[in-house]
Design an enzyme around this catalytic site. Structure first.
Site, PDB file in Angstrom:
ATOM      1  N   GLY A 183      -7.533  -7.125  -8.241  1.00  0.00           N
ATOM      2  CA  GLY A 183      -8.614  -6.287  -8.740  1.00  0.00           C
ATOM      3  C   GLY A 183      -9.178  -5.365  -7.673  1.00  0.00           C
ATOM      4  O   GLY A 183      -8.895  -5.509  -6.488  1.00  0.00           O
ATOM      5  N   ARG A 189      -1.934  -6.648 -11.165  1.00  0.00           N
ATOM      6  CA  ARG A 189      -1.829  -8.102 -11.060  1.00  0.00           C
ATOM      7  C   ARG A 189      -0.404  -8.509 -11.418  1.00  0.00           C
ATOM      8  O   ARG A 189       0.267  -7.865 -12.200  1.00  0.00           O
ATOM      9  CB  ARG A 189      -2.821  -8.799 -11.991  1.00  0.00           C
ATOM     10  CG  ARG A 189      -4.278  -8.471 -11.674  1.00  0.00           C
ATOM     11  CD  ARG A 189      -5.222  -9.318 -12.518  1.00  0.00           C
ATOM     12  NE  ARG A 189      -6.611  -8.958 -12.295  1.00  0.00           N
ATOM     13  CZ  ARG A 189      -7.357  -9.429 -11.300  1.00  0.00           C
ATOM     14  NH1 ARG A 189      -6.825 -10.276 -10.432  1.00  0.00           N
ATOM     15  NH2 ARG A 189      -8.620  -9.061 -11.168  1.00  0.00           N
ATOM     16  N   GLU A 211     -20.208 -14.779 -13.704  1.00  0.00           N
ATOM     17  CA  GLU A 211     -19.309 -14.727 -14.866  1.00  0.00           C
ATOM     18  C   GLU A 211     -18.623 -16.059 -15.156  1.00  0.00           C
ATOM     19  O   GLU A 211     -18.249 -16.330 -16.295  1.00  0.00           O
ATOM     20  CB  GLU A 211     -18.247 -13.643 -14.664  1.00  0.00           C
ATOM     21  CG  GLU A 211     -17.347 -13.861 -13.460  1.00  0.00           C
ATOM     22  CD  GLU A 211     -16.320 -12.770 -13.293  1.00  0.00           C
ATOM     23  OE1 GLU A 211     -15.940 -12.161 -14.307  1.00  0.00           O
ATOM     24  OE2 GLU A 211     -15.893 -12.522 -12.150  1.00  0.00           O
ATOM     25  N   ASP A 249     -15.580 -11.700  -4.757  1.00  0.00           N
ATOM     26  CA  ASP A 249     -16.325 -12.939  -5.004  1.00  0.00           C
ATOM     27  C   ASP A 249     -16.615 -13.713  -3.725  1.00  0.00           C
ATOM     28  O   ASP A 249     -17.365 -14.693  -3.761  1.00  0.00           O
ATOM     29  CB  ASP A 249     -15.540 -13.857  -5.949  1.00  0.00           C
ATOM     30  CG  ASP A 249     -15.398 -13.274  -7.338  1.00  0.00           C
ATOM     31  OD1 ASP A 249     -16.085 -12.277  -7.634  1.00  0.00           O
ATOM     32  OD2 ASP A 249     -14.597 -13.805  -8.125  1.00  0.00           O
ATOM     33  N   TYR A 276     -17.854  -3.531 -13.505  1.00  0.00           N
ATOM     34  CA  TYR A 276     -16.909  -2.486 -13.137  1.00  0.00           C
ATOM     35  C   TYR A 276     -17.569  -1.351 -12.359  1.00  0.00           C
ATOM     36  O   TYR A 276     -16.892  -0.637 -11.619  1.00  0.00           O
ATOM     37  CB  TYR A 276     -16.194  -1.968 -14.382  1.00  0.00           C
ATOM     38  CG  TYR A 276     -15.305  -3.028 -14.993  1.00  0.00           C
ATOM     39  CD1 TYR A 276     -14.100  -3.381 -14.383  1.00  0.00           C
ATOM     40  CD2 TYR A 276     -15.691  -3.726 -16.135  1.00  0.00           C
ATOM     41  CE1 TYR A 276     -13.299  -4.379 -14.904  1.00  0.00           C
ATOM     42  CE2 TYR A 276     -14.888  -4.725 -16.666  1.00  0.00           C
ATOM     43  CZ  TYR A 276     -13.694  -5.052 -16.046  1.00  0.00           C
ATOM     44  OH  TYR A 276     -12.912  -6.049 -16.556  1.00  0.00           O
ATOM     45  N   ILE A 320     -19.783  -1.989 -10.008  1.00  0.00           N
ATOM     46  CA  ILE A 320     -19.844  -2.522  -8.642  1.00  0.00           C
ATOM     47  C   ILE A 320     -18.472  -2.476  -7.983  1.00  0.00           C
ATOM     48  O   ILE A 320     -18.341  -2.103  -6.813  1.00  0.00           O
ATOM     49  CB  ILE A 320     -20.399  -3.961  -8.659  1.00  0.00           C
ATOM     50  CG1 ILE A 320     -21.860  -3.963  -9.113  1.00  0.00           C
ATOM     51  CG2 ILE A 320     -20.260  -4.610  -7.282  1.00  0.00           C
ATOM     52  CD1 ILE A 320     -22.447  -5.348  -9.302  1.00  0.00           C
ATOM     53  N   ARG A 321     -17.437  -2.840  -8.710  1.00  0.00           N
ATOM     54  CA  ARG A 321     -16.077  -2.882  -8.147  1.00  0.00           C
ATOM     55  C   ARG A 321     -15.584  -1.517  -7.697  1.00  0.00           C
ATOM     56  O   ARG A 321     -14.788  -1.415  -6.760  1.00  0.00           O
ATOM     57  CB  ARG A 321     -15.087  -3.410  -9.196  1.00  0.00           C
ATOM     58  CG  ARG A 321     -15.204  -4.869  -9.478  1.00  0.00           C
ATOM     59  CD  ARG A 321     -14.305  -5.336 -10.608  1.00  0.00           C
ATOM     60  NE  ARG A 321     -13.282  -4.419 -11.046  1.00  0.00           N
ATOM     61  CZ  ARG A 321     -12.027  -4.780 -11.360  1.00  0.00           C
ATOM     62  NH1 ARG A 321     -11.662  -6.033 -11.227  1.00  0.00           N
ATOM     63  NH2 ARG A 321     -11.175  -3.901 -11.798  1.00  0.00           N
ATOM     64  N   GLY A 372      -4.449 -15.226  -4.472  1.00  0.00           N
ATOM     65  CA  GLY A 372      -3.141 -15.160  -5.129  1.00  0.00           C
ATOM     66  C   GLY A 372      -2.206 -14.209  -4.405  1.00  0.00           C
ATOM     67  O   GLY A 372      -1.007 -14.492  -4.256  1.00  0.00           O
ATOM     68  N   GLY A 431      -6.402 -10.857  -2.683  1.00  0.00           N
ATOM     69  CA  GLY A 431      -7.095 -12.136  -2.727  1.00  0.00           C
ATOM     70  C   GLY A 431      -6.203 -13.325  -2.478  1.00  0.00           C
ATOM     71  O   GLY A 431      -5.088 -13.191  -1.962  1.00  0.00           O
TER      72      GLY A 431
END
Length: 572
Positions: free
Chosen positions: A178, A241, A396, A297, A452, A454-455, A268, A266
């Site tokens: 993301g 992803r 969330e 996060d 979205y 903030i991202r 993953g 991240g």
């Protein structure tokens, strides 16, 4: 300093394993003694190995040399297949270096070259610019006088000798997962750092995540082409992803002659980087893999924080301020804000503490209940009666068990393997409305989801500086021949083994003082029974216990356990 480098052999046939077991059962000596002396290394190899600290003594250990090896293996997420990539070095007073892989582990005759920085005008006046090879960073800094020295990581920074000549470097950069503030800044600083510090001119961007290695053309990157991208949100390379096919990716790296791979993503994505590194090593390629951890996060293990987190907390204030204005402007007004935090509630917690306008913060780590004595609905009623308005912040990932029970939904996953979350904000909105309707109480609730927004924003000044330091540390490590994930550990940049950042997640400790500060700030109930608190303590203890590499000595295992008692980013 006494030290030893654990090297586990590959799997052998059952007959050979049985013979070794019988020999070792007849011998009650110390496991280190049973392992025997290390085989002599060729002179050139030995000379190069000596240049790296804590590896002067290499001890080849049988997989069954330790009586408790099976227990260690069962308690560990590090499989025997991964043990060949784990480098543990021990020193005096319980010192343990959890080291990162290096090119000479599988290419002992790799040549070295003087670091170009020694002739760089910008760095020539800096005293002791090169990192001492013995420098390490402790995982735990709060100790008692009787404590063991504990687990350390190799300190990041430029080395006097590098394993790549500038002309031979072909570097590639990929962003996965993301969006997060700061992605473009990291890309820019990787390109400019390689070009300006090490005179590298072959730098390529992989488009749209891992699948771009084998499904898209590479994008040539220069300092000029990335000059102002840090002013934009998102990633100029694109992201996605999934799409991870280790064999296809490494085939492409090998075919194109890439020898430095910079992977931004991240946990993953870092797992994917680890698989790429293992395949590269299996093929004996001269390639360094550098991971730059990215998660808005802030749930990457070991490191103090991930880039983009400060920006996200700052931007979350705008949503909370808006919710507060809406709540104050209506009779019995409630402002409900949902923030990012799939498994970890750091953004919600820090935004709440920074705001001081929040009356209740709900995060995944702290369970809550809706109805009955001491429940959320009763607390909302009391707060509205006292203050006439209320602001709620919810991560969330909070309350997913409550939604699942009420809606009887089945669990689904996205392309990265993450659980698809149900909208806790929308669910809470309906629950609160229904409750006050049944009580025949007038109430207005405004639900704000700024996820979205903030991202997608550019990183702030603090994160821009942090991104620069991460990128430069990654470059120095890759040029020096290491493969690793880079991160800030107790305020110092360090090279961390892939398996350490992918084996667990960083989570808010609801038994820590920072969460107590939040409860004191909001005056909300904890919603926890004593059983919940005891379970949380045990969960924290197990979550922070690092995976024990197979073949670890008793003293080293104790050091790992002590380091687990406080994570690197636990609060003061």
């Amino acid at each position: 300093m006494a030290s030893s480098h654990i090297i586990l052999p590959p799997e052998e046939d059952d007959e050979e394993e049985q013979r070794r077991r019988e020999e070792e059962e007849d011998d009650d000596e110390d496991p280190w003694a049973r392992s025997g002396p290390p085989p002599p290394a060729p002179p050139e190899h030995a000379m190069k190995a000596a240049a790296l600290p804590f590896s002067a003594t290499c001890v080849r250990i049988s997989r069954d040399s330790y009586p408790n090896l099976r227990a260690l293996r069962n308690a560990s997420s590090v499989s025997l297949a991964d043990a060949a990539y784990v480098k543990i070095s021990e020193g005096d007073f319980g010192y343990v270096l959890d080291d990162v892989p290096h090119l000479i582990d599988h290419l002992p005759d790799a040549p070295t070259y003087p670091n170009p920085l020694q002739d760089h005008p910008a760095y020539s006046t800096v005293k002791q610019y090169f990192v001492n090879e013995d420098d390490t960073v402790p995982q735990k800094v709060v100790v008692q006088k009787s404590s063991r020295r504990g687990v350390h990581f190799r300190r990041a920074g430029p080395r006097q000798r590098v394993y790549f000549e500038s002309d031979e470097v072909k570097a590639c950069i990929v962003t996965c997962g993301g969006l997060c503030p700061g992605l473009n800044t990291v890309i820019r600083e990787l390109v400019c750092g390689l070009a300006h510090m090490y005179n590298v001119n072959k730098i390529y961007g992989i488009q749209n995540g891992y699948k771009g290695f084998y499904s898209s053309n590479y994008l040539s990157l220069t300092p000029k082409s990335v000059d102002d991208i840090h002013k934009r949100g998102g990633t100029v390379l694109g992201t996605s992803r999934g799409g991870h096919d280790t064999k296809k990716i490494v085939d492409n790296i090998q075919d194109r002659g890439i020898n430095q791979v910079y992977i931004i993503g991240g946990d993953g994505t870092q797992k994917g980087a680890y698989e790429i590194f293992k395949e590269i090593r299996k093929r004996g390629l001269k390639v360094s893999v550098a991971g730059v951890p990215k998660t808005i996060d802030n749930d990457i293990a070991i490191i103090d924080k991930s880039f983009g987190f400060d920006t996200a907390v700052e931007e979350a204030q705008r949503a909370i301020d808006s919710a507060h204005v809406e709540a104050c402007s209506a009779e019995n007004g409630i402002g409900l804000v949902k923030l990012m935090g799939r498994y970890s509630g750091f953004i919600a917690m820090y935004a709440t503490l920074a705001s001081r306008d929040v009356d209740c913060c709900l995060i995944p780590e702290s369970p809550f209940y809706m109805d009955g004595e001491g429940g959320l609905l009763q607390y909302i009623e009391k707060r509205l009666k006292d203050n006439k308005h209320m602001v709620i912040v919810v991560a969330e990932g909070a309350g997913q068990d409550l939604i699942a029970k009420s809606l009887s939904t089945s669990e689904q996953q996205d392309a990265s393997g993450n659980k698809l979350l149900l909208d806790i904000g929308l669910w809470l909105t309906h629950k609160i409305k229904d409750h006050f309707k049944s009580k025949k109480m007038e109430m207005t609730i405004k639900y704000i989801d700024p996820t979205y927004m903030i991202r997608a924003i550019p990183s702030n000044a603090s994160d821009n500086v942090y991104c620069t330091l991460l990128a430069h540390s990654a470059i120095h490590g890759a040029m020096a021949g290491y493969s690793f994930t880079v991160g800030n550990v107790n305020g110092r940049h360090a090279y961390i083994p892939f398996y350490r950042v992918t084996s667990t997640r960083n989570k808010v400790k609801i038994t820590d003082r920072m969460w107590a500060r939040l409860l004191s700030s909001t005056n909300q109930p904890s919603f926890l029974s004593q059983k919940d608190i005891d379970e949380a303590k045990e969960t924290d203890r197990m979550a922070n216990k690092p995976p024990l590499p197979s073949g670890l000595s008793h003293h080293a295992a104790n050091s790992f356990d002590q380091s687990a008692s406080s994570s690197s980013n636990s609060e003061i």
